[in-house]
Design an enzyme around this catalytic site. Structure first.
Site: not given
Ligand code: 9MG
Length: 287
Positions: A230, A264
């Site tokens: 990110k 994730r």
């Molecule tokens: C779809 N998506 C993109 N970034 C995310 C994040 O930080 N958490 C979750 N649950 N979904 C995300």
């Protein structure tokens, strides 16, 4: 007490050790997210998706997160028709070929219902089931849901990042959405929470969310965190998206120390190694 297992339709996953959720973003502009699955003519190529999923499973992924809407800041909204056409065949194909839990990254009730019919085992919603009909559609599936905090929408979220107290506001929002889910007959054991790193927050807010993730444990839900590649990492390191692995791993490691149960991620192999090292240290702590 937070659940130690998630029942995801015909499959289940244990939360005894942290899980790695691998990102499969089937939007046509997903190249920086780990690969494009579309031909030059814009056709979705299922074989390319399945090859990538196979590689992620070999690297140790526990869950595959399939999304057809880009949630990057400023992303162009996708129509319902396009979103369905992107994610449903992919979920069906993954579930036909592999015994793995697939989560669907969506906010729309129609996609939630059809994805569950196609074999999805978790609903991952960056809008915390706020769209009309989403709570009922999710409750109908009996699947676990991940409720994430976001300020506004992906189109507007970075335009207003002012909070009196970000941590308190995110906590209050998640507590409210947890209540709404329970009121809609979603079982408490089926609720995951996510503070939404990067969604309508400044660099300082994002770092504080990771440093103080422990503050969400009183909600007694497993915590899911997505920090992978990110822009906060890019800003701190001054690195483009493809050079953010170390930054992603450091934040993911700290998230585990603070009790996150699901990460994730884009970079499955390195994250799985990091989780193994974390587990080894954790087990040694008691000896
Ligand atoms: C779809 N998506 C993109 N970034 C995310 C994040 O930080 N958490 C979750 N649950 N979904 C995300």
């Amino acid at each position: 007490m937070a659940p130690t297992q998630l029942r995801c339709g015909d499959l289940s996953v244990s939360l005894a050790s942290p899980l790695v959720m691998a990102i499969v973003n089937v939007t046509p502009d997903s190249f920086s997210d780990g690969g494009s699955y579309h031909s030059a003519q814009g056709q979705l190529q299922l074989t390319a998706v399945l090859n990538r999923v196979e590689a992620m499973l070999q690297e140790g992924a526990d869950i595959i997160d399939v999304g057809g809407e880009s949630t990057r800041p400023g992303a162009i909204p996708v129509s319902l028709e396009d979103e369905l056409a992107r994610v449903i065949p992919v979920i069906e194909a993954i579930r036909k070929r592999f015994d793995v839990v697939v989560s669907v990254d969506t906010s729309r009730p129609e996609v939630i219902s059809q994805a569950a019919d196609a074999g999805a085992g978790i609903i991952n919603d960056v809008r915390a089931l706020e769209l009309p009909g989403a709570l009922a559609a999710a409750a109908n599936t009996s699947l676990p849901v991940c409720l994430m905090h976001m300020r506004g929408s992906p189109q507007t979220m970075q335009a207003n990042t002012e909070y009196d107290d970000c941590l308190n506001e995110v906590h209050a929002y998640l507590a409210g959405r947890q209540r709404a889910a329970l009121d809609a007959s979603i079982a408490g054991d089926n609720i995951l929470l996510d503070p939404g790193f990067g969604f309508g927050k400044t660099e300082q807010h994002n770092l504080a969310l990771i440093n103080q993730l422990y503050r969400f444990h009183d909600l007694e839900c497993p915590l899911l965190v997505g920090v992978s590649r990110k822009s906060t990492i890019g800003t701190i390191l001054n690195k483009p998206v493809e050079e953010r692995l170390v930054g992603s791993l450091v934040l993911a490691y700290e998230s585990l120390r603070q009790g996150a149960k699901i990460l994730r991620v884009h970079d499955v192999g390195p994250t799985v190694d990091m989780v193994k090292m974390y587990n080894a240290l954790d087990q040694n702590r008691g000896s």
